[in-house]
Design a protein around this motif. Sequence first.
Motif, PDB file in Angstrom:
ATOM      1  N   PRO A 117       0.947  -1.192  -0.211  1.00  0.00           N
ATOM      2  CA  PRO A 117       0.151  -0.022  -0.011  1.00  0.00           C
ATOM      3  C   PRO A 117       0.997   1.487  -0.161  1.00  0.00           C
ATOM      4  O   PRO A 117       0.816   2.697  -0.333  1.00  0.00           O
ATOM      5  N   SER A 118       2.341   1.440   0.580  1.00  0.00           N
ATOM      6  CA  SER A 118       2.774   2.643   0.679  1.00  0.00           C
ATOM      7  C   SER A 118       3.830   2.361  -0.800  1.00  0.00           C
ATOM      8  O   SER A 118       4.235   3.142  -0.587  1.00  0.00           O
ATOM      9  N   PHE A 119       4.382   1.991  -1.875  1.00  0.00           N
ATOM     10  CA  PHE A 119       4.419   1.624  -2.749  1.00  0.00           C
ATOM     11  C   PHE A 119       4.167   2.551  -4.064  1.00  0.00           C
ATOM     12  O   PHE A 119       2.628   2.192  -4.395  1.00  0.00           O
ATOM     13  N   ARG A 120       4.991   2.993  -4.510  1.00  0.00           N
ATOM     14  CA  ARG A 120       3.635   3.885  -5.972  1.00  0.00           C
ATOM     15  C   ARG A 120       5.164   4.049  -6.974  1.00  0.00           C
ATOM     16  O   ARG A 120       5.625   4.346  -7.308  1.00  0.00           O
ATOM     17  N   ALA A 121       4.221   2.912  -8.041  1.00  0.00           N
ATOM     18  CA  ALA A 121       5.152   2.593  -9.014  1.00  0.00           C
ATOM     19  C   ALA A 121       5.083   3.476  -9.329  1.00  0.00           C
ATOM     20  O   ALA A 121       4.102   4.761 -10.363  1.00  0.00           O
ATOM     21  N   GLY A 174       6.374   6.381  -8.790  1.00  0.00           N
ATOM     22  CA  GLY A 174       6.686   7.966  -8.151  1.00  0.00           C
ATOM     23  C   GLY A 174       6.889   7.901  -6.834  1.00  0.00           C
ATOM     24  O   GLY A 174       7.563   6.913  -6.623  1.00  0.00           O
ATOM     25  N   HIS A 175       7.038   8.844  -5.584  1.00  0.00           N
ATOM     26  CA  HIS A 175       7.750   8.316  -4.589  1.00  0.00           C
ATOM     27  C   HIS A 175       6.556   7.433  -3.042  1.00  0.00           C
ATOM     28  O   HIS A 175       5.796   7.597  -3.468  1.00  0.00           O
ATOM     29  N   THR A 176       7.769   6.533  -2.326  1.00  0.00           N
ATOM     30  CA  THR A 176       6.728   6.384  -1.884  1.00  0.00           C
ATOM     31  C   THR A 176       5.604   6.817  -1.152  1.00  0.00           C
ATOM     32  O   THR A 176       6.141   8.230   0.210  1.00  0.00           O
ATOM     33  N   ALA A 177       4.349   6.928  -0.450  1.00  0.00           N
ATOM     34  CA  ALA A 177       3.891   7.325   0.328  1.00  0.00           C
ATOM     35  C   ALA A 177       3.765   6.252   1.723  1.00  0.00           C
ATOM     36  O   ALA A 177       3.834   7.213   2.969  1.00  0.00           O
ATOM     37  N   SER A 199      11.440   5.407  -4.144  1.00  0.00           N
ATOM     38  CA  SER A 199      11.786   5.946  -5.209  1.00  0.00           C
ATOM     39  C   SER A 199      10.757   5.308  -6.801  1.00  0.00           C
ATOM     40  O   SER A 199      10.496   5.834  -7.397  1.00  0.00           O
ATOM     41  N   GLY A 200       9.726   4.187  -6.208  1.00  0.00           N
ATOM     42  CA  GLY A 200       8.579   3.912  -7.334  1.00  0.00           C
ATOM     43  C   GLY A 200       9.327   2.205  -8.392  1.00  0.00           C
ATOM     44  O   GLY A 200       8.923   2.133  -9.144  1.00  0.00           O
ATOM     45  N   ALA A 221       5.885  -6.283  -5.950  1.00  0.00           N
ATOM     46  CA  ALA A 221       5.909  -5.317  -7.265  1.00  0.00           C
ATOM     47  C   ALA A 221       5.630  -5.680  -8.480  1.00  0.00           C
ATOM     48  O   ALA A 221       5.648  -5.420  -9.575  1.00  0.00           O
TER      49      ALA A 221
END
Length: 276
Positions: A30-34, A36-39, A106-107, A132
Amino acid sequence: MPDPIQADFVLDLMPDLRDALREAASLALPSFRAGGHTAARIWSKAGGSPVTEADVAVDTFLKVRLGQIVPAAAWLSEETADDPVRLGHDLVWIVDPIDGTRAFLSGHPDWSIAVALLKAGEPVVGFVHAPALGQDYEAVRGRGATCNGRIIGTAPGRDLATARVTGPKPMFDRLERGVSRAGAEAAFTRVARVPSLALRVARVADGSIDVGLVSSDARDWDLAAADLILREAGGSVCDLRGVATVYNRPDPVHGELVAVGHALRDAVVSAWSRGG
């Protein structure tokens, strides 16, 4: 308790271990942003390397869950203070809750959760789970290695001069010089750096990389799980003299290493010696 090398005991563990890895991944994803920057919240550890709240959550969960699965095993993890009591234990869990934290934040999809069970310093169970990417590498000592249930093996029959190589540039350059000094034309395919060291080694195991170079300062938790997967696929993580890696020593830090299939190991060792 039963010996974990005994097939029935190990096979009985596997469903619970797979469930634990899936649950651990559900805490990180849930914190990973492909792209983009992590949440997740981020802070710096001593020495300046980053850690996220996802690293800590996965570590905390696995310490409890794996302790329930094999209560007799000690613990060594990147995100837990080292307890030397592990040195007196026959069984030890070696865990990297997120291998490739910089990729995670860093996604970049090349991060993994790496879990190994050691017996007498040797890995007997290894998981490298890349949430991922939807990739699950597994190995049990003496029973082969798989990725998503498919049997994997190192690439056969390739000449070192045309090998697919990844790793730090200084090591790459030395290996290239060693090949050239033997009178061959070095025509390596340079594979882009794999941020997760466990995944770098696992990709040697699945045959997509021939030689994975590892700079000094890697830790047991970066290597143990993937090393077993590679061993079961027909290779090993060894030093540049060809000596296999040993785990659960008082200092879990390693020097320069190479992940390579058996077919190329001697050629890599020779080239490294010449390239210095």
